[in-house]
Design an enzyme around this catalytic site. Structure first.
Site, PDB file in Angstrom:
ATOM      1  N   LYS A 280       0.882  -1.172   0.000  1.00 42.08           N
ATOM      2  CA  LYS A 280       0.000   0.000   0.000  1.00 42.08           C
ATOM      3  C   LYS A 280       0.918   1.220   0.000  1.00 42.08           C
ATOM      4  O   LYS A 280       1.417   1.636   1.041  1.00 42.08           O
ATOM      5  CB  LYS A 280      -0.879  -0.031   1.258  1.00 42.08           C
ATOM      6  CG  LYS A 280      -2.230   0.649   1.099  1.00 42.08           C
ATOM      7  CD  LYS A 280      -2.165   2.109   0.755  1.00 42.08           C
ATOM      8  CE  LYS A 280      -1.895   2.983   1.941  1.00 42.08           C
ATOM      9  NZ  LYS A 280      -1.636   4.391   1.561  1.00 42.08           N
TER      10      LYS A 280
ATOM     11  N   GLU B 255       9.690   1.566  10.871  1.00 47.56           N
ATOM     12  CA  GLU B 255      10.706   2.611  10.694  1.00 47.56           C
ATOM     13  C   GLU B 255       9.951   3.938  10.767  1.00 47.56           C
ATOM     14  O   GLU B 255       9.204   4.295   9.857  1.00 47.56           O
ATOM     15  CB  GLU B 255      11.422   2.427   9.358  1.00 47.56           C
ATOM     16  CG  GLU B 255      12.086   1.057   9.291  1.00 47.56           C
ATOM     17  CD  GLU B 255      13.114   0.886   8.179  1.00 47.56           C
ATOM     18  OE1 GLU B 255      13.019   1.601   7.180  1.00 47.56           O
ATOM     19  OE2 GLU B 255      14.003   0.033   8.336  1.00 47.56           O
TER      20      GLU B 255
ATOM     21  N   CYS C 268      13.657  11.116   6.632  1.00 43.37           N
ATOM     22  CA  CYS C 268      13.501  10.745   8.043  1.00 43.37           C
ATOM     23  C   CYS C 268      14.812  10.903   8.806  1.00 43.37           C
ATOM     24  O   CYS C 268      14.813  11.163   9.999  1.00 43.37           O
ATOM     25  CB  CYS C 268      13.011   9.318   8.155  1.00 43.37           C
ATOM     26  SG  CYS C 268      14.137   8.156   7.372  1.00 43.37           S
TER      27      CYS C 268
ATOM     28  N   GLU D   8       8.838  16.587  15.307  1.00 34.62           N
ATOM     29  CA  GLU D   8       9.290  16.413  13.926  1.00 34.62           C
ATOM     30  C   GLU D   8       8.463  17.313  13.001  1.00 34.62           C
ATOM     31  O   GLU D   8       7.239  17.230  12.979  1.00 34.62           O
ATOM     32  CB  GLU D   8       9.113  14.950  13.497  1.00 34.62           C
ATOM     33  CG  GLU D   8       9.587  14.708  12.079  1.00 34.62           C
ATOM     34  CD  GLU D   8       9.321  13.275  11.594  1.00 34.62           C
ATOM     35  OE1 GLU D   8       8.164  12.826  11.662  1.00 34.62           O
ATOM     36  OE2 GLU D   8      10.271  12.623  11.148  1.00 34.62           O
TER      37      GLU D   8
HETATM   38  N1  LIG Z   1      12.440   5.679  10.001  1.00 34.41           N
HETATM   39  C1  LIG Z   1      12.447   5.676   8.690  1.00 34.41           C
HETATM   40  O1  LIG Z   1      13.160   4.916   8.051  1.00 34.41           O
HETATM   41  C2  LIG Z   1      11.558   6.625   7.924  1.00 34.41           C
HETATM   42  C3  LIG Z   1      11.774   6.788   6.564  1.00 34.41           C
HETATM   43  C4  LIG Z   1      10.973   7.680   5.849  1.00 34.41           C
HETATM   44  C5  LIG Z   1       9.957   8.377   6.485  1.00 34.41           C
HETATM   45  N2  LIG Z   1       9.778   8.204   7.808  1.00 34.41           N
HETATM   46  C6  LIG Z   1       8.724   8.968   8.487  1.00 34.41           C
HETATM   47  O2  LIG Z   1       7.555   9.005   7.684  1.00 34.41           O
HETATM   48  C7  LIG Z   1       6.834  10.202   7.916  1.00 34.41           C
HETATM   49  C8  LIG Z   1       6.457  10.839   6.594  1.00 34.41           C
HETATM   50  O3  LIG Z   1       5.740   9.948   5.815  1.00 34.41           O
HETATM   51  P1  LIG Z   1       4.138   9.942   5.720  1.00 34.41           P
HETATM   52  O4  LIG Z   1       3.605  11.299   6.025  1.00 34.41           O
HETATM   53  O5  LIG Z   1       3.777   9.273   4.445  1.00 34.41           O
HETATM   54  O6  LIG Z   1       3.755   8.981   6.938  1.00 34.41           O
HETATM   55  P2  LIG Z   1       2.301   8.459   7.307  1.00 34.41           P
HETATM   56  O7  LIG Z   1       2.474   7.686   8.560  1.00 34.41           O
HETATM   57  O8  LIG Z   1       1.296   9.535   7.264  1.00 34.41           O
HETATM   58  O9  LIG Z   1       1.915   7.482   6.111  1.00 34.41           O
HETATM   59  C9  LIG Z   1       2.725   6.398   5.734  1.00 34.41           C
HETATM   60  C10 LIG Z   1       1.851   5.333   5.091  1.00 34.41           C
HETATM   61  O10 LIG Z   1       0.951   4.829   6.052  1.00 34.41           O
HETATM   62  C11 LIG Z   1      -0.365   4.844   5.526  1.00 34.41           C
HETATM   63  N3  LIG Z   1      -1.299   4.976   6.646  1.00 34.41           N
HETATM   64  C12 LIG Z   1      -1.688   6.115   7.294  1.00 34.41           C
HETATM   65  N4  LIG Z   1      -2.579   5.834   8.272  1.00 34.41           N
HETATM   66  C13 LIG Z   1      -2.741   4.481   8.257  1.00 34.41           C
HETATM   67  C14 LIG Z   1      -3.546   3.565   9.013  1.00 34.41           C
HETATM   68  N5  LIG Z   1      -4.352   3.992   9.991  1.00 34.41           N
HETATM   69  N6  LIG Z   1      -3.463   2.250   8.721  1.00 34.41           N
HETATM   70  C15 LIG Z   1      -2.650   1.807   7.752  1.00 34.41           C
HETATM   71  N7  LIG Z   1      -1.890   2.609   6.974  1.00 34.41           N
HETATM   72  C16 LIG Z   1      -1.934   3.925   7.230  1.00 34.41           C
HETATM   73  C17 LIG Z   1      -0.356   6.018   4.582  1.00 34.41           C
HETATM   74  O11 LIG Z   1      -1.432   5.953   3.679  1.00 34.41           O
HETATM   75  C18 LIG Z   1       1.006   5.843   3.933  1.00 34.41           C
HETATM   76  O12 LIG Z   1       0.979   4.855   2.935  1.00 34.41           O
HETATM   77  C19 LIG Z   1       7.732  11.042   8.787  1.00 34.41           C
HETATM   78  O13 LIG Z   1       7.325  10.934  10.123  1.00 34.41           O
HETATM   79  C20 LIG Z   1       9.106  10.390   8.622  1.00 34.41           C
HETATM   80  O14 LIG Z   1      10.003  10.594   9.665  1.00 34.41           O
HETATM   81  C21 LIG Z   1      10.547   7.358   8.544  1.00 34.41           C
HETATM   82  O1  LIG Z   2      13.523   9.086   4.703  1.00 28.83           O
HETATM   83  C1  LIG Z   2      14.113   8.140   5.158  1.00 28.83           C
HETATM   84  C2  LIG Z   2      15.191   7.494   4.515  1.00 28.83           C
HETATM   85  C3  LIG Z   2      15.353   6.182   4.685  1.00 28.83           C
HETATM   86  C4  LIG Z   2      16.388   5.514   4.012  1.00 28.83           C
HETATM   87  C5  LIG Z   2      16.467   4.171   3.938  1.00 28.83           C
HETATM   88  O2  LIG Z   2      15.556   3.356   4.412  1.00 28.83           O
HETATM   89  C6  LIG Z   2      17.583   3.546   3.273  1.00 28.83           C
HETATM   90  O3  LIG Z   2      18.518   4.225   2.846  1.00 28.83           O
HETATM   91  O4  LIG Z   2      17.552   2.310   3.167  1.00 28.83           O
END
Ligand SMILES: NC(=O)c1ccc[n+]([C@@H]2O[C@H](COP(=O)([O-])OP(=O)(O)OC[C@H]3O[C@@H](n4cnc5c(N)ncnc54)[C@H](O)[C@@H]3O)[C@@H](O)[C@H]2O)c1
Ligand SMILES: O=C/C=C/C=C(\O)C(=O)O
Length: 486
Positions: free
Chosen positions: A178, A254, A288, A390
Site C-alpha cells: 500500500k 521505521e 527521516c 518532527e
Molecule cells: N524511520 C524511517 O526509516 C523513515 C523513513 C521515511 C519516512 N519516515 C517517516 O515518515 C513520515 C512521513 O511519511 P508519511 O507522512 O507518508 O507517513 P504516514 O504515517 O502519514 O503514512 C505512511 C503510510 O501509512 C499509511 N497509513 C496512514 N494511516 C494508516 C492507518 N491507519 N493504517 C494503515 N496505513 C496507514 C499512509 O497511507 C502511507 O501509505 C515522517 O514521520 C518520517 O520521519 C521514517
Molecule cells: O527518509 C528516510 C530514509 C530512509 C532511508 C532508507 O531506508 C535507506 O537508505 O535504506
C-alpha cells in the site's frame, strides 16, 4: 487523464466501487492522474492472490530461480530508468539530480543486494550430548513468513518500498503493498517490471488508497497477512501495531525522528557545513534521517550559523525539469500548512530567523505549488515544539553548547532516536560520542552514507526492529530449530 489502478494477481484492475482520488504534482498543483481507491474487496483479492502465489509457484522455486528473477527486476528498473525518474519527480516534485542519484538507483539496488545476500546466509548448528551418549544435532533453517503487508510513505517512494519488497521477495514471501496516496506511480509501474521479469502472478500486489478507513487500514485489519513492515509517522506506527496485535502478527516499524547534528569546534568546518546543508535541506527536508536540531560548540557558533545561512541562501529553488534547481517543493499544500505552522510558532516563541521563514515568490505557472523557503532559526528554548517535534520540512534550529557532555545530553533529550550526525576530527571523541548517542544510526563526518549490509532502524519512538543486510532476512523469515537425536 491517466488512471492508476491496483495490481492484483498480475493484472491492473480498477476499484469495484469506482472510487478514485487525484494524484497532484506538488510543483504546480496540476492533477497528474486519477488513482483508484481500494475497498475491502480489492484488498481481499490482493491478499488472496498473495497467499495463492506463496503456496504455489513462488514458494516452490529454488533460491537460485528466485534470485535470478529478482536480478531481472533490478535490470528492468534500470532499463526503464527515465520512466521511473519522470514518475518519481512528478509525484514528489523533487529535483531530477536527487532522484537520479538516490531514489531510482536504490530502487534497483534493493533487489540486487538482497538477492545476493540470501544465497550467502549461513545457518546455525549446535551439537549436544545426551544421557545415553549418542548425542543430538540441532540446526536452524529459515522459511519465509508468508504474506507480508508493506505500507510505505511518500518521501522516497520507490526507494523505501523496494527496501522492503526486495528482501521480502528474496526470502520467498509474497507481498501486498500500500504505497502512499501522495505517490502511487512508481509502485504501480513496478508491476509491469515484475511481470516482464517473470515474477509469477500474485507475488507482488499493489492496492492504492489512504490510511485510516481505507486501503491501509483494510490491509492491516486483514487476518490473512502474516507480518507488516511500515515506514512512516510514529503515530501511524502505533495504529498499525495495534491492528497487528490481533492475531499476534510481527511488525517492523521505521518511524519518525527529530535528529540531532553535533558540531564540535575541532571539526573540518567545510565538511560540517556541506554535510549539515544536505542533512537539513535535501529532499526539501523530507528525509527521516534529516537533521532538524543542530548543536554547535560555542566557539564556532557564529561562524557556523553564518556559513549555513549562506549555504541555505545559495540553494536553487525550482521544479524538477529545471536542471539548475536543487531544492523542490514539499509533498503537498496540506503538508506545507503543517510546516508553515511551525514557521509561525518559531516567530511566536521569539526565535531569531536567520534565513527563510516563509513562502518564496514563484513564477505564475508554479504559484499553486507547495513551495517553502529553506529556514534556519536560533534562540529557541529547548522545550519549544519547534525543537522537540518532527516538522519534516527544510528547517533547523541551531543552539550552542559548551561541553561534550552537554551536547550528548541535548541530543538524547527527546523520545526519538533514529539518526545522528557528529562532526569532529578527533577520532577518540568520535567513538566516545557515537557510542553515547541514543540513535539507531550514527554518522561521523558524513550523512546518509549507506551500505545496505548494515543495520538500519530507530531506537526509542523511532521504530521497532532493524532492516538491512541479515537483519532484513531475520524479519522476513521464520527461524526454525530442528533437533535430531543421533
Ligand atoms: N524511520 C524511517 O526509516 C523513515 C523513513 C521515511 C519516512 N519516515 C517517516 O515518515 C513520515 C512521513 O511519511 P508519511 O507522512 O507518508 O507517513 P504516514 O504515517 O502519514 O503514512 C505512511 C503510510 O501509512 C499509511 N497509513 C496512514 N494511516 C494508516 C492507518 N491507519 N493504517 C494503515 N496505513 C496507514 C499512509 O497511507 C502511507 O501509505 C515522517 O514521520 C518520517 O520521519 C521514517
Ligand atoms: O527518509 C528516510 C530514509 C530512509 C532511508 C532508507 O531506508 C535507506 O537508505 O535504506
Amino acid at each position: 487523464m491517466k488512471d492508476i489502478k491496483h495490481f492484483i494477481n498480475g493484472e491492473y484492475v480498477g476499484s469495484a466501487s469506482g472510487k478514485t482520488f487525484d494524484n497532484v504534482n506538488p510543483a504546480n498543483g496540476r492533477v497528474l492522474s486519477r488513482v483508484h481507491e481500494a475497498g475491502r474487496e480489492e484488498v481481499n483479492a490482493a491478499v488472496n492472490a498473495a497467499r495463492a502465489a506463496f503456496n504455489g509457484p513462488w514458494g516452490r522455486m529454488t533460491v537460485d530461480q528466485r534470485t535470478e528473477i529478482l536480478h531481472k527486476v533490478a535490470d528492468g528498473i534500470n532499463a526503464r530508468f527515465e520512466e521511473f525518474l519522470d514518475a518519481e519527480c512528478q509525484d514528489t516534485g523533487k529535483p531530477r539530480s536527487l532522484a537520479s542519484h538516490i531514489d531510482i538507483p536504490r530502487g534497483a539496488a534493493n533487489f540486487k543486494v538482497f538477492a545476493d545476500l540470501i544465497k550467502n546466509v549461513p545457518a546455525e548448528s549446535f551439537e549436544m550430548p545426551t544421557p545415553d551418549g549418542t548425542g543430538a544435532l540441532n540446526y536452524g533453517i529459515r522459511r519465509p513468513k508468508g504474506v507480508i503487508g508493506v505500507i510505505s510513505p511518500w518521501n522516497l517512494p520507490l526507494l523505501l518500498m523496494t527496501w522492503k519488497v526486495g528482501p521480502a521477495l528474496a526470502c520467498g514471501n509474497t507481498v501486498v503493498v500500500k504505497p502512499s496516496e501522495e505517490t502511487p506511480t512508481t509502485t504501480a509501474l513496478l508491476g509491469e517490471v515484475m511481470k516482464a521479469a517473470g515474477v509469477p502472478d500474485g507475488v507482488y500486489n499493489v492496492v492504492h488508497g489512504f490510511g485510516g478507513n481505507s486501503a491501509g487500514a483494510f490491509l492491516t485489519e486483514h487476518p490473512d497477512v502474516d507480518a507488516f513492515t511500515f515506514t512512516g509517522e510514529t503515530g501511524t506506527g502505533e495504529t498499525i501495531m495495534r491492528a497487528a496485535a490481533k492475531g499476534v502478527r510481527q511488525v517492523s516499524l521505521e518511524l519518525g525522528g527529530k535528529n540531532a547534528g553535533i558540531v564540535f569546534a575541532d571539526c573540518d568546518m567545510d565538511k560540517a557545513i556541506e554535510g549539515t546543508l544536505r542533512s537539513v535541506f535535501a529532499n526539501c527536508g523530507q528525509v527521516c534521517l534529516g537533521t532538524e536540531r543542530v548543536y554547535v560548540e560555542r566557539s564556532i557558533f557564529d561562524e557556523f550559523v553564518a556559513r549555513l545561512k549562506a549555504g541555505a541562501e545559495s540553494l536553487v529553488i525550482g521544479p524538477p525539469d529545471d536542471e539548475t534547481s536543487n531544492f523542490g517543493p514539499l509533498i503537498s499544500l496540506k503538508h506545507r500548512e503543517k510546516v508553515l505552522s511551525y514557521y509561525q510558532k518559531a516567530i511566536d516563541e521569539g526565535a531569531t530567523v536567520i534565513t527563510g521563514g516563509g513562502v518564496p515568490d514563484m513564477p505564475a505557472e508554479l504559484a499553486h505549488g507547495a513551495w517553502v523557503q529553506p529556514t534556519i532559526w536560533t534562540g529557541l528554548k529547548d522545550d519549544s515544539p519547534v525543537v522537540t517535534e518532527e516538522i519534516f520540512g527544510p528547517c533547523c534550529h541551531i543552539r550552542p553548547f559548551d561541553s561534550e557532555a552537554e551536547a550528548v545530553q541535548l541530543a538524547n533529550s527527546l523520545p526519538y532516536g533514529l539518526a545522528s550526525a557528529i562532526w569532529t576530527e578527533n577520532v577518540t571523541r568520535a567513538h566516545r560520542v557515537a557510542a553515547q548517542v541514543e540513535a539507531g544510526i550514527v554518522w561521523v563526518n558524513s550523512w546518509f552514507l549507506r551500505d545496505l549490509r548494515t543495520s538500519f532502524g530507530g531506537s526509542k519512538q523511532s521504530g521497532i526492529g532493524r532492516e538491512g543486510g541479515v537483519h532484513s532476512l531475520e524479519f522476513y523469515t521464520e527461524l526454525k530449530n530442528i533437533c535430531i537425536k543421533l
